[in-house]
Design an enzyme around this catalytic site. Sequence first.
Site, PDB file in Angstrom:
ATOM      1  N   ASP A 142       8.201   2.030  -2.703  1.00  0.00           N
ATOM      2  CA  ASP A 142       7.023   2.810  -2.365  1.00  0.00           C
ATOM      3  C   ASP A 142       6.004   1.822  -1.767  1.00  0.00           C
ATOM      4  O   ASP A 142       6.151   0.602  -1.931  1.00  0.00           O
ATOM      5  CB  ASP A 142       6.526   3.438  -3.676  1.00  0.00           C
ATOM      6  CG  ASP A 142       5.155   4.044  -3.546  1.00  0.00           C
ATOM      7  OD1 ASP A 142       4.959   4.849  -2.620  1.00  0.00           O
ATOM      8  OD2 ASP A 142       4.274   3.703  -4.360  1.00  0.00           O
ATOM      9  N   ASP A 144       1.909   2.273  -1.354  1.00  0.00           N
ATOM     10  CA  ASP A 144       0.610   2.139  -2.032  1.00  0.00           C
ATOM     11  C   ASP A 144       0.787   2.004  -3.540  1.00  0.00           C
ATOM     12  O   ASP A 144       1.463   2.802  -4.173  1.00  0.00           O
ATOM     13  CB  ASP A 144      -0.275   3.346  -1.723  1.00  0.00           C
ATOM     14  CG  ASP A 144      -0.707   3.347  -0.270  1.00  0.00           C
ATOM     15  OD1 ASP A 144      -1.648   2.634   0.062  1.00  0.00           O
ATOM     16  OD2 ASP A 144      -0.055   4.051   0.525  1.00  0.00           O
ATOM     17  N   ASP A 345       4.986   3.712  -7.980  1.00  0.00           N
ATOM     18  CA  ASP A 345       3.920   3.815  -8.986  1.00  0.00           C
ATOM     19  C   ASP A 345       3.395   5.235  -9.174  1.00  0.00           C
ATOM     20  O   ASP A 345       2.619   5.495 -10.075  1.00  0.00           O
ATOM     21  CB  ASP A 345       2.738   2.945  -8.557  1.00  0.00           C
ATOM     22  CG  ASP A 345       1.999   3.545  -7.382  1.00  0.00           C
ATOM     23  OD1 ASP A 345       2.667   3.926  -6.396  1.00  0.00           O
ATOM     24  OD2 ASP A 345       0.767   3.688  -7.457  1.00  0.00           O
TER      25      ASP A 345
HETATM   26  O1  LIG Z   1       3.837   7.118  -1.462  1.00  0.00           O
HETATM   27  P1  LIG Z   1       2.764   6.089  -1.308  1.00  0.00           P
HETATM   28  O2  LIG Z   1       3.111   5.041  -0.301  1.00  0.00           O
HETATM   29  O3  LIG Z   1       2.371   5.497  -2.625  1.00  0.00           O
HETATM   30  O4  LIG Z   1       1.515   6.891  -0.723  1.00  0.00           O
HETATM   31  C1  LIG Z   1       0.756   7.766  -1.556  1.00  0.00           C
HETATM   32  C2  LIG Z   1      -0.656   7.857  -1.042  1.00  0.00           C
HETATM   33  O5  LIG Z   1      -1.039   6.496  -0.834  1.00  0.00           O
HETATM   34  C3  LIG Z   1      -2.321   6.277  -0.247  1.00  0.00           C
HETATM   35  O6  LIG Z   1      -3.314   6.619  -1.181  1.00  0.00           O
HETATM   36  C4  LIG Z   1      -3.312   5.807  -2.341  1.00  0.00           C
HETATM   37  O7  LIG Z   1      -3.647   4.475  -1.966  1.00  0.00           O
HETATM   38  C5  LIG Z   1      -4.970   4.310  -1.399  1.00  0.00           C
HETATM   39  C6  LIG Z   1      -5.121   2.868  -0.997  1.00  0.00           C
HETATM   40  O8  LIG Z   1      -4.910   2.004  -2.060  1.00  0.00           O
HETATM   41  C7  LIG Z   1      -6.007   4.757  -2.423  1.00  0.00           C
HETATM   42  O9  LIG Z   1      -7.315   4.643  -1.863  1.00  0.00           O
HETATM   43  C8  LIG Z   1      -5.731   6.189  -2.821  1.00  0.00           C
HETATM   44  O10 LIG Z   1      -6.634   6.596  -3.841  1.00  0.00           O
HETATM   45  C9  LIG Z   1      -4.312   6.354  -3.331  1.00  0.00           C
HETATM   46  O11 LIG Z   1      -4.005   7.717  -3.583  1.00  0.00           O
HETATM   47  C10 LIG Z   1      -2.444   7.084   1.022  1.00  0.00           C
HETATM   48  O12 LIG Z   1      -3.725   6.913   1.562  1.00  0.00           O
HETATM   49  C11 LIG Z   1      -2.137   8.520   0.778  1.00  0.00           C
HETATM   50  O13 LIG Z   1      -2.243   9.233   1.966  1.00  0.00           O
HETATM   51  C12 LIG Z   1      -0.738   8.640   0.248  1.00  0.00           C
HETATM   52  O14 LIG Z   1      -0.409   9.983   0.018  1.00  0.00           O
END
Ligand SMILES: O=P(O)(O)OC[C@H]1O[C@H](O[C@H]2O[C@H](CO)[C@@H](O)[C@H](O)[C@H]2O)[C@H](O)[C@@H](O)[C@@H]1O
Length: 720
Positions: A142, A144, A345
């Site tokens: 993954d 983020d 995560d």
């Molecule tokens: O599947 P992932 O790669 O984990 O993506 C899930 C979401 O990730 C991002 O948001 C998350 O990370 C951001 C930066 O650290 C944080 O600001 C946010 O609160 C988290 O939810 C991304 O911006 C999303 O669009 C994804 O859905």
Amino acid sequence: MESSLNTGDKKTLKRWFFIDKRPKTGSPVLTDPAPINKSRLGIHSTMLPCSQSGPSFSSSILTAPRKKPIKLDDVRSNGWLDAMHSSSPPRKKIVKDFGVEIASDDTDVVYNSWMVKYPSALNSFEHIINRAKDKKIVIFLDYDGTLSPIVDDPDRAFMSDDMRSAVKGVAEHFPTTIISGRSRDKVHELVGLTELYYAGSHGMDIMFPLQDTSSIHHLSCIRSTDKQGKEVNLFQPAREFISMIDEVFRTLVDVTKDIPGAKVENHKFCTSVHYRNVDEKSWLVVAQLVHDVLKDYPRLRLTHGRKVLEVRPVIDWDKGKAVEFLLESLGLSNSDDVLPIYIGDDRTDEDAFKVLRERNRGYGILVSSIPKESKAFLSLRDTLEVLEFLKSLVKWKEQEDMKHVFHAGLTTSRASHVPLIHFCSNFPSSSLCRTYTQSRYGAHFTFITPNQISEYLLTFIIFSWRIASKSSLKIDNMPIESAKRDFYQRSYFSDNTAKSDSEPRNWKALVSTALAAAVITFSSDMSALADLNKYEADIRGEFGIGSAAQFGSADLRKAVHVNENFRRANFTSADMRESDFSGSTFNGAYLEKAVAYKANFTGADLSDTLMDRMVLNEANLTNAILARTVLTRSDLGRAVIEGADFSDAVLDLTQKQALCKYASGTNPTTGVSTRTSLGCGNSRRNAYGSPSSPLLSAPPPKLLDRDGFCDDATGLCDAK
Ligand SMILES: O=P(O)(O)OC[C@H]1O[C@H](O[C@H]2O[C@H](CO)[C@@H](O)[C@H](O)[C@H]2O)[C@H](O)[C@@H](O)[C@@H]1O
């Protein structure tokens, strides 16, 4: 606007939302969407489907899960708000599953007891690699919260350079895919590596290489080209929703525009509404706005991420399905031979963990610094631990590959190595030799560029030429380009002395030897050489003189080689930081300019080695034998030398004096005291600097039974 907010909530909401700006499409009732066929997927007529026949993978995927028609109601009663509050809670927070308010002092206790159920993947590393033996590891990551730490601004969620090189290393050894909720393009841009596969929009947008399509001829996918213009496969089960998602994205941007901190992202096949930076008092408002927009899109659904609401199509597709799809499409669906490892995560990663758990395949690894229920098997606390885990995988794989080379025999024939070794000792910095050196402890001897192949052929020609024509051609110590020039000019075109006589003979010799060399290299019967290679591997060298292993400039950071034989091996300029070579034998080895900071040489036999200009700071030389070793200009600052034997070692005076300040112990093998071997307290001897030992004038005693170093007749051991 229909809602069940109380008066206070409604007042708050009114501040943000006065006009219903939603497009009036669809009904507010969730119904089963019709199955989507290829034409409904919007596959462009110019895009060639991978297969025109057979049951399509997507025909089952794209049938939405049967849902009872329900009326969306209040965001509190439907659990949205609860989910928002429990998404990404701070460490000091009620942890629902444990039902306790965790004070910061107690968090570790609770976390540790949680880890009984989800053991650390780092602590379980041995277990993982034991299971991985003879299996192909496949990695899913993954983005983020796994590769990059969670930050407030999604546009600034960068991964560190360290992480990037760890991921690169992993991808060089194992098939690796990044599966993210973000759009594929965006996550590719953030990761910035070409060696991997990318699955964006929670797996609804997968790009994978064309050559791997054989096993998925029945799957619905399209051919496309990537940014480099290379033909690839694209699997996009929600293509039909692109325009709908775009429309919803724009509506969401519009309705949330007055909420400070709210941010909407368009991921092409899904869209996200972030509330991380929204005042908690307004989360309800955000939830209600998204809820109200979704009422008009029954074919869209909402899932929760870390302080983000994720709007996506109602199709039976998620990260778990994407993992299954990728394993199948990469021809890795045979569960006995493949060990998938998925690290993530977020809640959306649970779908992937579930697939691995239910099929009893591989490992789901949850990244979390707080205890939470998961379908994963193992855990890692944060992105730093992810980094450590990935690095460990790479290191382990490299060691395995090295064993493969040594134990299964070299992948090219002995004859083909001889000229190469000769060549590399002359031109160690040529790109060919860098590859070669690495390959000696890597999996295979591989050529990277056509240039290197020609360099390699040239090697044969030069070597064969020298043997066949007994040419006095001097190539030693010449830069590669001038050697080539010299070779061509002097040998073929400007040998003005005996040109006419010798040229035809030389040409003949050249052609025949080059051909012979090429035949040996490219068509040798590998099975016929297996015994020879095994023999060489067993004696750790190709010349029957002990190890001639080449580790020049090798990256041996944290390498573990305990009780191994490295006699006469070449470690010149190797990076041996924090490596473990305890108990290993290095007689006659070359370690000059190697960096062995914090390396462990406990009990190692380093006698008769060249260890000049080495970095040995904080190295552990406990009970090591360094008799007659050359250590000039080496830095042994804070090295542990308890019981080390420096008899007749050549050291700089200042270095020796520094070591004498704390030298103690007696070497258990030689019985020589460390202080005596260094000549500590012997002001007259020290006045002359090295060699250090009072034994200097006496013949060196037999230290160990080292063939090739000891004279059987006299029992004396000395470098021949
Ligand atoms: O599947 P992932 O790669 O984990 O993506 C899930 C979401 O990730 C991002 O948001 C998350 O990370 C951001 C930066 O650290 C944080 O600001 C946010 O609160 C988290 O939810 C991304 O911006 C999303 O669009 C994804 O859905």
